[in-house]
Write an enzyme that holds these catalytic residues in place. Structure first.
Site, PDB file in Angstrom:
ATOM      1  N   TYR A 142      -5.269   4.237  -7.994  1.00 27.37           N
ATOM      2  CA  TYR A 142      -5.497   4.450  -6.403  1.00 27.37           C
ATOM      3  C   TYR A 142      -6.734   3.875  -6.123  1.00 27.37           C
ATOM      4  O   TYR A 142      -7.827   4.597  -6.149  1.00 27.37           O
ATOM      5  CB  TYR A 142      -5.473   5.899  -5.735  1.00 27.37           C
ATOM      6  CG  TYR A 142      -5.606   6.118  -4.511  1.00 27.37           C
ATOM      7  CD1 TYR A 142      -4.586   5.304  -3.409  1.00 27.37           C
ATOM      8  CD2 TYR A 142      -6.352   6.769  -3.919  1.00 27.37           C
ATOM      9  CE1 TYR A 142      -4.939   5.279  -2.254  1.00 27.37           C
ATOM     10  CE2 TYR A 142      -6.675   6.973  -2.445  1.00 27.37           C
ATOM     11  CZ  TYR A 142      -5.724   6.206  -1.446  1.00 27.37           C
ATOM     12  OH  TYR A 142      -5.796   6.320  -0.355  1.00 27.37           O
TER      13      TYR A 142
ATOM     14  N   TYR B 299       0.909  -1.203  -0.107  1.00 29.00           N
ATOM     15  CA  TYR B 299       0.001   0.079   0.060  1.00 29.00           C
ATOM     16  C   TYR B 299       0.822   1.241  -0.174  1.00 29.00           C
ATOM     17  O   TYR B 299       1.739   1.442   1.019  1.00 29.00           O
ATOM     18  CB  TYR B 299      -1.015  -0.006   1.204  1.00 29.00           C
ATOM     19  CG  TYR B 299      -2.007   0.765   1.285  1.00 29.00           C
ATOM     20  CD1 TYR B 299      -3.449   0.328   0.906  1.00 29.00           C
ATOM     21  CD2 TYR B 299      -2.160   2.216   1.608  1.00 29.00           C
ATOM     22  CE1 TYR B 299      -4.600   0.978   0.696  1.00 29.00           C
ATOM     23  CE2 TYR B 299      -3.120   2.937   1.489  1.00 29.00           C
ATOM     24  CZ  TYR B 299      -4.332   2.325   1.056  1.00 29.00           C
ATOM     25  OH  TYR B 299      -5.483   3.257   0.877  1.00 29.00           O
TER      26      TYR B 299
END
Ligand SMILES: [Zn+2]
Lengths: 131, 390
Positions: free
Chosen positions: B337, B287
């Protein structure tokens, strides 16, 4: 420093009673002898949701910081009060070269013409404010 | 008996307008089912996650016409949700409460003619701003964006361990090199450390090129048993282990905010379940809301010692040809994203060998991370093209 107008929210009013009088008033759990930020929702030690308010000394140290690219730059920080809790804060009277973990700070109060008084943190030595 | 990811569905990602988050989510689930060679009616479980839009919820089942589900829930651990959803789906399959579970994330925070940054920041009201209460005071004084909170974390790591902006830049550069090989990546032009250093300050010490994109779209995966996976359309991606870590950083004396994260507990749990150590990991899909998040996660997972993440990144380990290929699709920094679905989708692509020009040389063990809040929540998955223990 132009920040707009601060109003009370009914939840953190004792903090603003404090800033008006030049005092740093934050949350405290009497039972646990633990201090918290003014927007804390409860004490994780004992579960108390209705925390009291108490006057902190105003002494603090710098934990970490960030600088917003404004003119002049805005120095934002996490500061650790002498009583233990961390506050999100804005620093005043500092330059880049001053910034380091543990920098001694002291609460300073601003009283705008309109809206509530607020707190900034300034570098501090035994002889008083650095600048 | 094991569990596997058998379907991957991705809508168009980026500045995609005209479709609601619910519609995007439904499209992603349909694409994932088709990818797996399943009909929608084969699904008996649906786990839903939404981003800033606050939609969809569990009404998505109705939108898709799903009937007689055995598992249906809205899941929210912020950026850690994707890994958490997949682990809940796998547990449901393992204990027999469901057989075939879709997990979907959708968001559409971008609006036409609006900057990407404004989708996630608390803008000052127009005219003479009014702010309310203590929280309003900190916002009025300038602390208004997630960027600034992560900047506080990154700055603490820098002050404590000597981590530098150039070391963060090495992560941005390596990630962009991977993105060049991903046709789905929103940003594919190569960048240099100098480009990183010259990019504007967002909230010092974070430059623009330290920060992720903002994207509209949806991604779904389908989880079923390893047995059933064998008969489906695509090579299964086997789930070897999972974990979560929610450190509950108190904002008070003694907190390690910025220095260490829930990745330490989460990664250790996932790797223990998988029966691997960091030394066994071939590829990391982490992440990367910020370059700094990658750096601290690598440390907490044990790929280098605490405080040495900067030197590790600067060594070239993470980019194409490096010893630990990381964020091989360009991550959230350069590709798209979709919160935790960004690293998870790329892990599926790599495990299947579908990476094309960016395919990593070895993918036997792939580590996938999720991170939510201001480093408050973490999830980890260990996945592999091989059945566990095979
Ligand atoms: Zn208490």
């Amino acid at each position: 420093m132009e920040i707009g107008v601060l109003r009370r929210d009914g939840r953190t009013d004792p903090f603003f009673d404090g800033t008006a009088a030049g005092r740093l008033v934050v949350r405290r759990c009497e039972a646990c002898d633990r201090w918290f930020a003014p927007d804390a929702s409860g004490c994780p030690g004992c579960g108390e949701e209705d925390l009291g308010w108490a006057e902190a000394s105003g002494a603090a140290t710098l934990v970490t910081w960030t600088i917003l690219p404004k003119e002049p730059p805005a120095f934002l920080a996490l500061v650790e009060l002498a009583e233990g809790p961390w506050l999100h804060a804005r620093l005043d009277g500092v330059e880049r070269a001053d910034l380091r973990e543990g920098l001694a700070l002291r609460a300073a109060f601003e009283h705008p013409d309109e809206g509530e008084s607020y707190v900034l943190f300034r570098p501090w030595t035994e002889r008083g404010s650095v600048r | 008996m094991g569990t596997s990811i058998v379907g991957l569905g991705m809508t168009e990602l980026g500045r995609v307008y005209g479709r609601s988050p619910r519609r995007l989510a439904a499209d992603a689930v349909r694409l994932a089912a088709a990818d797996a060679g399943l009909a929608l009616g084969d699904l008996d479980g649906l786990l839903v996650s939404h981003g800033m839009s606050g939609s969809p919820g569990i009404e998505l089942a109705d939108t898709l016409g799903l009937r007689d589900l055995r598992l249906l829930a809205l899941v929210n651990s912020y950026g850690a949700t994707a890994g958490a959803m997949v682990s809940y789906a796998a547990m449901a399959v393992l204990n027999g409460s469901a057989t075939t579970v879709a997990c979907v994330f959708a968001d559409a925070p971008l609006k036409p003619k609006q900057s990407a940054g404004s989708a996630y920041n608390r803008d000052a009201p127009a005219g003479k701003a009014e702010w309310y209460g203590f929280g309003g005071m900190t916002a009025a004084l300038g602390l208004r964006s997630v960027n600034s909170h992560y900047a506080l974390a990154a700055q603490r790591h820098m002050a404590r361990y000597g981590t530098t902006s150039e070391q963060l830049g090495a992560i941005a550069v390596a990630t962009r090199r991977w993105a060049a090989g991903n046709p789905l990546a929103q940003l594919r032009e190569p960048i240099t450390i100098e480009d990183h250093q010259r990019s504007r300050w967002v909230s010092e010490p974070l430059h623009l090129l330290d920060c992720c994109l903002v994207s509209n779209g949806a991604v779904a995966v389908i989880v079923t048993s390893a047995d059933r996976a064998r008969d489906l359309a695509r090579p299964p991606v086997h789930l070897w282990g999972w974990g979560q870590g929610h450190p509950g950083h108190r904002k008070e004396r003694g907190s390690d905010f910025g220095l260490a994260t829930g990745a330490a507990a989460s990664g250790a749990a996932a790797m223990k379940m998988a029966g691997v150590t960091a030394a066994d990991v071939d590829v990391c899909e982490l992440y990367d809301c910020y370059t700094y998040t990658v750096l601290v996660t690598l440390e907490d997972y044990g790929f280098c010692a605490k405080g040495e993440g900067g030197a590790f990144a600067a060594s070239g380990a993470l980019g194409p040809g490096g010893s630990l290929p990381t964020n091989t699709g360009g991550g959230q920094l350069s590709a798209y994203y979709m919160w935790g679905m960004t690293p998870l989708s790329e892990a599926v692509i790599q495990a299947r060998g579908d990476g094309g020009r960016r395919q990593a040389p070895s993918t036997d063990v792939i580590l996938v991370s999720g991170n939510g809040g201001i480093l408050d929540h973490h999830s980890t998955l260990v996945v592999s093209p091989h059945a566990k223990g095979a």
